[in-house]
Design a protein around this motif. Structure first.
Motif, PDB file in Angstrom:
ATOM      1  N   VAL A 101       0.469  16.936  -8.960  1.00 26.16           N
ATOM      2  CA  VAL A 101       0.493  15.498  -8.656  1.00 26.16           C
ATOM      3  C   VAL A 101       0.214  15.189  -7.186  1.00 26.16           C
ATOM      4  O   VAL A 101      -0.100  14.049  -6.835  1.00 26.16           O
ATOM      5  CB  VAL A 101       1.820  14.855  -9.103  1.00 26.16           C
ATOM      6  N   GLN A 102       0.353  16.179  -6.310  1.00 26.77           N
ATOM      7  CA  GLN A 102      -0.062  16.078  -4.912  1.00 26.77           C
ATOM      8  C   GLN A 102       0.499  14.853  -4.167  1.00 26.77           C
ATOM      9  O   GLN A 102      -0.242  14.042  -3.609  1.00 26.77           O
ATOM     10  CB  GLN A 102      -1.592  16.055  -4.836  1.00 26.77           C
ATOM     11  N   PRO A 103       1.816  14.714  -4.089  1.00 26.42           N
ATOM     12  CA  PRO A 103       2.359  13.644  -3.247  1.00 26.42           C
ATOM     13  C   PRO A 103       2.188  14.004  -1.769  1.00 26.42           C
ATOM     14  O   PRO A 103       2.080  15.178  -1.414  1.00 26.42           O
ATOM     15  CB  PRO A 103       3.838  13.633  -3.632  1.00 26.42           C
ATOM     16  N   ARG A 104       2.190  13.000  -0.920  1.00 23.76           N
ATOM     17  CA  ARG A 104       2.141  13.266   0.523  1.00 23.76           C
ATOM     18  C   ARG A 104       3.417  13.969   0.987  1.00 23.76           C
ATOM     19  O   ARG A 104       3.396  14.777   1.903  1.00 23.76           O
ATOM     20  CB  ARG A 104       1.978  11.965   1.305  1.00 23.76           C
ATOM     21  N   ARG A 105       4.515  13.607   0.341  1.00 24.55           N
ATOM     22  CA  ARG A 105       5.813  14.180   0.695  1.00 24.55           C
ATOM     23  C   ARG A 105       6.683  14.189  -0.544  1.00 24.55           C
ATOM     24  O   ARG A 105       6.540  13.323  -1.417  1.00 24.55           O
ATOM     25  CB  ARG A 105       6.484  13.350   1.797  1.00 24.55           C
TER      26      ARG A 105
ATOM     27  N   GLY B 268       0.776  -1.233   0.000  1.00 25.08           N
ATOM     28  CA  GLY B 268       0.000   0.000   0.000  1.00 25.08           C
ATOM     29  C   GLY B 268       0.805   1.281   0.000  1.00 25.08           C
ATOM     30  O   GLY B 268       0.240   2.380  -0.112  1.00 25.08           O
ATOM     31  N   TYR B 269       2.138   1.180   0.116  1.00 26.74           N
ATOM     32  CA  TYR B 269       3.008   2.373   0.091  1.00 26.74           C
ATOM     33  C   TYR B 269       3.541   2.562  -1.329  1.00 26.74           C
ATOM     34  O   TYR B 269       4.068   1.622  -1.934  1.00 26.74           O
ATOM     35  CB  TYR B 269       4.168   2.218   1.067  1.00 26.74           C
ATOM     36  N   VAL B 270       3.426   3.793  -1.845  1.00 23.02           N
ATOM     37  CA  VAL B 270       3.838   4.092  -3.214  1.00 23.02           C
ATOM     38  C   VAL B 270       4.847   5.238  -3.210  1.00 23.02           C
ATOM     39  O   VAL B 270       4.613   6.282  -2.584  1.00 23.02           O
ATOM     40  CB  VAL B 270       2.625   4.496  -4.084  1.00 23.02           C
TER      41      VAL B 270
ATOM     42  N   ASP C 189       2.943   8.459  -1.937  1.00 22.63           N
ATOM     43  CA  ASP C 189       3.348   8.774  -0.567  1.00 22.63           C
ATOM     44  C   ASP C 189       4.634   9.602  -0.565  1.00 22.63           C
ATOM     45  O   ASP C 189       4.827  10.458   0.297  1.00 22.63           O
ATOM     46  CB  ASP C 189       3.569   7.482   0.227  1.00 22.63           C
ATOM     47  N   LEU C 190       5.498   9.335  -1.533  1.00 27.84           N
ATOM     48  CA  LEU C 190       6.776  10.037  -1.629  1.00 27.84           C
ATOM     49  C   LEU C 190       7.145  10.209  -3.089  1.00 27.84           C
ATOM     50  O   LEU C 190       7.081   9.256  -3.870  1.00 27.84           O
ATOM     51  CB  LEU C 190       7.876   9.236  -0.914  1.00 27.84           C
ATOM     52  N   LEU C 191       7.548  11.419  -3.459  1.00 28.11           N
ATOM     53  CA  LEU C 191       8.102  11.704  -4.778  1.00 28.11           C
ATOM     54  C   LEU C 191       9.521  12.225  -4.592  1.00 28.11           C
ATOM     55  O   LEU C 191       9.734  13.236  -3.919  1.00 28.11           O
ATOM     56  CB  LEU C 191       7.268  12.752  -5.517  1.00 28.11           C
ATOM     57  N   VAL C 192      10.484  11.503  -5.145  1.00 28.34           N
ATOM     58  CA  VAL C 192      11.875  11.957  -5.152  1.00 28.34           C
ATOM     59  C   VAL C 192      12.139  12.533  -6.537  1.00 28.34           C
ATOM     60  O   VAL C 192      12.102  11.816  -7.538  1.00 28.34           O
ATOM     61  CB  VAL C 192      12.845  10.810  -4.833  1.00 28.34           C
TER      62      VAL C 192
ATOM     63  N   PRO D  37      11.986   6.162   6.029  1.00 27.02           N
ATOM     64  CA  PRO D  37      11.237   4.910   6.046  1.00 27.02           C
ATOM     65  C   PRO D  37      10.309   4.822   4.851  1.00 27.02           C
ATOM     66  O   PRO D  37       9.663   5.801   4.494  1.00 27.02           O
ATOM     67  CB  PRO D  37      10.449   4.991   7.355  1.00 27.02           C
ATOM     68  N   LEU D  38      10.240   3.665   4.226  1.00 28.57           N
ATOM     69  CA  LEU D  38       9.372   3.463   3.064  1.00 28.57           C
ATOM     70  C   LEU D  38       8.098   2.735   3.493  1.00 28.57           C
ATOM     71  O   LEU D  38       7.802   1.613   3.055  1.00 28.57           O
ATOM     72  CB  LEU D  38      10.107   2.713   1.966  1.00 28.57           C
ATOM     73  N   TYR D  39       7.383   3.353   4.400  1.00 28.40           N
ATOM     74  CA  TYR D  39       6.092   2.857   4.859  1.00 28.40           C
ATOM     75  C   TYR D  39       5.392   4.014   5.535  1.00 28.40           C
ATOM     76  O   TYR D  39       6.023   4.996   5.928  1.00 28.40           O
ATOM     77  CB  TYR D  39       6.235   1.679   5.819  1.00 28.40           C
ATOM     78  N   ARG D  40       4.094   3.911   5.654  1.00 25.17           N
ATOM     79  CA  ARG D  40       3.324   4.969   6.294  1.00 25.17           C
ATOM     80  C   ARG D  40       3.477   4.861   7.798  1.00 25.17           C
ATOM     81  O   ARG D  40       3.101   3.854   8.404  1.00 25.17           O
ATOM     82  CB  ARG D  40       1.853   4.891   5.897  1.00 25.17           C
ATOM     83  N   GLU D  41       4.079   5.892   8.392  1.00 27.20           N
ATOM     84  CA  GLU D  41       4.309   5.890   9.828  1.00 27.20           C
ATOM     85  C   GLU D  41       3.001   6.188  10.553  1.00 27.20           C
ATOM     86  O   GLU D  41       2.131   6.897  10.064  1.00 27.20           O
ATOM     87  CB  GLU D  41       5.349   6.936  10.190  1.00 27.20           C
ATOM     88  N   GLU D  42       2.875   5.638  11.770  1.00 26.08           N
ATOM     89  CA  GLU D  42       1.701   5.888  12.575  1.00 26.08           C
ATOM     90  C   GLU D  42       1.609   7.356  12.933  1.00 26.08           C
ATOM     91  O   GLU D  42       2.609   7.977  13.299  1.00 26.08           O
ATOM     92  CB  GLU D  42       1.749   5.047  13.864  1.00 26.08           C
ATOM     93  N   SER D  43       0.431   7.948  12.795  1.00 23.10           N
ATOM     94  CA  SER D  43       0.268   9.369  13.114  1.00 23.10           C
ATOM     95  C   SER D  43       0.015   9.556  14.597  1.00 23.10           C
ATOM     96  O   SER D  43      -0.299   8.626  15.318  1.00 23.10           O
ATOM     97  CB  SER D  43      -0.915   9.936  12.315  1.00 23.10           C
TER      98      SER D  43
END
Length: 260
Positions: A218-222, A161-163, A185-188, A254-260
């Motif tokens: 494109v609206q990445p999370r980060r 589920g992490y992109v 989730d992340l765009l480098v 980290p390449l996963y969604r961290e707990e908020s």
């Protein structure tokens, strides 16, 4: 859980420039926060790693990170700052008695083979245009505009589920070229300058002001900006979107969604 390591964050020439005494290059020679090897990332999974791009600083990057061997590599395009370390990798494969696996778009592989015809003795070159799965990552790739330097490729990686998307060399992307970036989730993203005043037709990589417009689309999370020239000084404050970080050599994410 996988970790992204920025082994190199510099543009084609790296930082410091050997001829330059600018503020950024001077800092890079002293405290060294601006010291930038050629752009490359490693995806570490606890038992090994997968690399993207293998520039002329590959050996130094491996030493700095404490790695003694590399088995697999993704290549975005066949420019020297992204493949200049391949002969050293092939030599390490030869001495260790292993065959490396190089994954690249089909049109990139013949370019590499023409440049380094002996590599196939130690490295298998495998087209990845139809997608591949490595270390649980579902990986797709597509061609992107590299301005006056022709073309490059971007990679989209998805796992549990992490992109995230890696696109170090691009400019003036069309909607078709950005459709796989949306909502990541992340765009480098490669941004060689904060603002590059040169004529657009002479350029090859986004600057940070243009990248901000791309992020709005494109609206990445980060987002993390990499592939930076000595125009970018990490000691300065730049006007950037809130979700943007400038890459620093050795930085880990980290390449996963961290707990908020």
């Amino acid at each position: 859980m996988d970790t992204l390591i920025f082994a190199g964050t510099g543009d084609a020439m790296g930082v410091p420039r050997v001829y330059c005494d600018c503020e950024t290059c001077t800092e890079a020679r002293t405290s060294g926060r601006n010291n930038r090897l050629r752009s490359s990332v490693f995806i570490e999974n606890g038992s090994g790693f997968l690399a993207i791009d293998c520039g002329p600083d590959w050996r130094r990057q491996m030493e700095l990170l404490g790695y003694r061997s590399m088995h697999r590599l993704l290549v975005t395009h066949a420019h020297f700052d992204h493949i200049g370390g391949l002969p050293e990798w092939a030599d390490s494969c030869r001495w260790m008695g292993i065959r490396g696996e190089l994954y690249a778009p089909a049109e990139v592989i013949p370019v590499i083979q023409r440049q380094y015809p002996w590599l196939s003795g130690h490295i298998d070159m495998i087209p990845c245009d139809d997608g591949i799965t490595l270390d649980g990552w579902q990986i797709s790739t597509w061609r992107v505009n590299h301005g006056k330097n022709g073309y490059s490729y971007a990679f989209r990686l998805e796992k549990e589920g992490y992109v995230w998307v890696y696109c170090p060399d691009s400019i003036s992307l069309t909607p078709e070229e950005t459709k796989h970036m949306h909502g990541a989730d992340l765009l480098v993203l490669g941004t060689s300058f904060y603002y590059e005043a040169a004529e657009l037709s002479t350029r090859s990589v986004y600057d940070m002001t243009e990248a901000a417009d791309l992020l709005e689309i494109v609206q990445p999370r980060r987002a993390v900006y990499t592939h930076m020239s000595h125009d970018v000084n990490l000691e300065k404050d730049y006007i950037l979107p809130e979700k943007v970080t400038l890459a620093v050599t050795g930085m880990k994410l980290p390449l996963y969604r961290e707990e908020s």
